[in-house]
Design a protein around this motif. Structure first.
Motif, PDB file in Angstrom:
ATOM      1  N   VAL A  86       0.830  -1.192   0.000  1.00 32.70           N
ATOM      2  CA  VAL A  86       0.000   0.000   0.000  1.00 32.70           C
ATOM      3  C   VAL A  86       0.868   1.246   0.000  1.00 32.70           C
ATOM      4  N   ASP A  87       0.310   2.279  -0.542  1.00 31.64           N
ATOM      5  CA  ASP A  87       0.974   3.566  -0.564  1.00 31.64           C
ATOM      6  C   ASP A  87       0.912   4.157   0.842  1.00 31.64           C
ATOM      7  N   SER A  88       2.050   4.343   1.463  1.00 32.10           N
ATOM      8  CA  SER A  88       2.040   4.842   2.841  1.00 32.10           C
ATOM      9  C   SER A  88       2.188   6.358   2.916  1.00 32.10           C
ATOM     10  N   ARG A  89       2.129   7.015   1.762  1.00 30.71           N
ATOM     11  CA  ARG A  89       2.236   8.475   1.782  1.00 30.71           C
ATOM     12  C   ARG A  89       1.088   9.104   2.571  1.00 30.71           C
ATOM     13  N   ASN A  90       1.398  10.121   3.318  1.00 28.70           N
ATOM     14  CA  ASN A  90       0.405  10.896   4.073  1.00 28.70           C
ATOM     15  C   ASN A  90      -0.257  10.139   5.221  1.00 28.70           C
ATOM     16  N   THR A  91       0.157   8.921   5.500  1.00 32.35           N
ATOM     17  CA  THR A  91      -0.510   8.187   6.575  1.00 32.35           C
ATOM     18  C   THR A  91      -0.273   8.844   7.926  1.00 32.35           C
ATOM     19  N   THR A  92       0.850   9.523   8.061  1.00 30.35           N
ATOM     20  CA  THR A  92       1.153  10.173   9.339  1.00 30.35           C
ATOM     21  C   THR A  92       0.274  11.397   9.556  1.00 30.35           C
ATOM     22  N   ARG A  93       0.048  12.143   8.485  1.00 29.11           N
ATOM     23  CA  ARG A  93      -0.656  13.425   8.663  1.00 29.11           C
ATOM     24  C   ARG A  93      -2.119  13.404   8.220  1.00 29.11           C
ATOM     25  N   THR A  94      -2.636  12.202   7.956  1.00 30.65           N
ATOM     26  CA  THR A  94      -4.053  12.094   7.625  1.00 30.65           C
ATOM     27  C   THR A  94      -4.818  11.588   8.846  1.00 30.65           C
ATOM     28  N   CYS A  95      -5.885  12.291   9.215  1.00 33.02           N
ATOM     29  CA  CYS A  95      -6.712  11.859  10.344  1.00 33.02           C
ATOM     30  C   CYS A  95      -7.452  10.587   9.943  1.00 33.02           C
ATOM     31  N   HIS A  96      -7.285   9.512  10.713  1.00 39.68           N
ATOM     32  CA  HIS A  96      -7.919   8.250  10.338  1.00 39.68           C
ATOM     33  C   HIS A  96      -9.425   8.283  10.562  1.00 39.68           C
ATOM     34  N   ALA A  97      -9.881   9.241  11.380  1.00 36.79           N
ATOM     35  CA  ALA A  97     -11.307   9.306  11.694  1.00 36.79           C
ATOM     36  C   ALA A  97     -12.102  10.042  10.617  1.00 36.79           C
ATOM     37  N   CYS A  98     -11.583  11.182  10.136  1.00 33.96           N
ATOM     38  CA  CYS A  98     -12.362  11.978   9.181  1.00 33.96           C
ATOM     39  C   CYS A  98     -11.652  12.178   7.851  1.00 33.96           C
ATOM     40  N   ARG A 121       0.730   9.950  16.915  1.00 31.15           N
ATOM     41  CA  ARG A 121       1.136   9.900  15.518  1.00 31.15           C
ATOM     42  C   ARG A 121       1.290   8.484  14.939  1.00 31.15           C
ATOM     43  N   ASP A 122       2.067   7.653  15.619  1.00 27.20           N
ATOM     44  CA  ASP A 122       2.333   6.324  15.069  1.00 27.20           C
ATOM     45  C   ASP A 122       1.094   5.446  15.053  1.00 27.20           C
ATOM     46  N   VAL A 123       0.232   5.620  16.047  1.00 32.65           N
ATOM     47  CA  VAL A 123      -1.003   4.840  16.102  1.00 32.65           C
ATOM     48  C   VAL A 123      -1.931   5.255  14.974  1.00 32.65           C
ATOM     49  N   ASN A 124      -2.032   6.562  14.756  1.00 37.43           N
ATOM     50  CA  ASN A 124      -2.871   7.072  13.670  1.00 37.43           C
ATOM     51  C   ASN A 124      -2.355   6.582  12.319  1.00 37.43           C
ATOM     52  N   ALA A 125      -1.033   6.615  12.136  1.00 32.32           N
ATOM     53  CA  ALA A 125      -0.442   6.158  10.877  1.00 32.32           C
ATOM     54  C   ALA A 125      -0.727   4.679  10.654  1.00 32.32           C
ATOM     55  N   ALA A 126      -0.605   3.892  11.718  1.00 29.32           N
ATOM     56  CA  ALA A 126      -0.861   2.453  11.619  1.00 29.32           C
ATOM     57  C   ALA A 126      -2.312   2.177  11.229  1.00 29.32           C
ATOM     58  N   LYS A 127      -3.229   2.941  11.786  1.00 31.38           N
ATOM     59  CA  LYS A 127      -4.646   2.757  11.471  1.00 31.38           C
ATOM     60  C   LYS A 127      -4.926   3.118  10.014  1.00 31.38           C
ATOM     61  N   ASN A 128      -4.268   4.150   9.529  1.00 33.97           N
ATOM     62  CA  ASN A 128      -4.442   4.531   8.128  1.00 33.97           C
ATOM     63  C   ASN A 128      -3.915   3.449   7.193  1.00 33.97           C
ATOM     64  N   ILE A 129      -2.744   2.888   7.541  1.00 36.01           N
ATOM     65  CA  ILE A 129      -2.161   1.837   6.699  1.00 36.01           C
ATOM     66  C   ILE A 129      -3.071   0.616   6.702  1.00 36.01           C
ATOM     67  N   LEU A 130      -3.565   0.262   7.877  1.00 35.44           N
ATOM     68  CA  LEU A 130      -4.459  -0.893   8.011  1.00 35.44           C
ATOM     69  C   LEU A 130      -5.731  -0.696   7.180  1.00 35.44           C
ATOM     70  N   ALA A 131      -6.271   0.511   7.222  1.00 30.20           N
ATOM     71  CA  ALA A 131      -7.481   0.810   6.457  1.00 30.20           C
ATOM     72  C   ALA A 131      -7.212   0.691   4.958  1.00 30.20           C
ATOM     73  N   ARG A 132      -6.023   1.120   4.528  1.00 29.49           N
ATOM     74  CA  ARG A 132      -5.677   1.030   3.110  1.00 29.49           C
ATOM     75  C   ARG A 132      -5.508  -0.419   2.685  1.00 29.49           C
ATOM     76  N   VAL A 133      -4.889  -1.225   3.560  1.00 29.16           N
ATOM     77  CA  VAL A 133      -4.724  -2.645   3.255  1.00 29.16           C
ATOM     78  C   VAL A 133      -6.086  -3.306   3.105  1.00 29.16           C
ATOM     79  N   LYS A 134      -6.997  -3.002   4.027  1.00 32.76           N
ATOM     80  CA  LYS A 134      -8.328  -3.596   3.995  1.00 32.76           C
ATOM     81  C   LYS A 134      -9.084  -3.206   2.728  1.00 32.76           C
TER      82      LYS A 134
END
Ligand SMILES: [Zn+2]
Length: 69
Positions: A9-21, A49-62
């Motif tokens: 998955v593309d991990s760009r912006n996963t750190t600075r993207t809010c996983h909620a909205c 930060r790292d938790v939010n990034a992980a959630k974004n990556i997980l959402a992209r994988v799913k």
């Protein structure tokens, strides 16, 4: 672990993207390496930060796995 279902998955912006909205922190809001924790200005959720990034990556994988079917 995922066998043949390995996906990249593309991990760009996963750190600075809010996983909620989905709000992306940019411009003056942009996060620096010092910002270990931050608050989304849109939905006011507190992020580690790292938790939010992980959630974004997980959402992209799913979503990628779903789109493969
Ligand atoms: Zn948000």
């Amino acid at each position: 672990m995922y066998g043949k279902n390995f996906v990249t998955v593309d991990s760009r912006n996963t750190t600075r993207t809010c996983h909620a909205c989905g709000h992306i922190m940019s411009g003056k809001e942009k996060l620096t390496l010092k910002d270990r924790e931050w608050i989304c200005p849109k939905c006011v959720i507190h992020h580690i930060r790292d938790v939010n990034a992980a959630k974004n990556i997980l959402a992209r994988v799913k979503s990628k796995l779903v789109s493969m079917h």
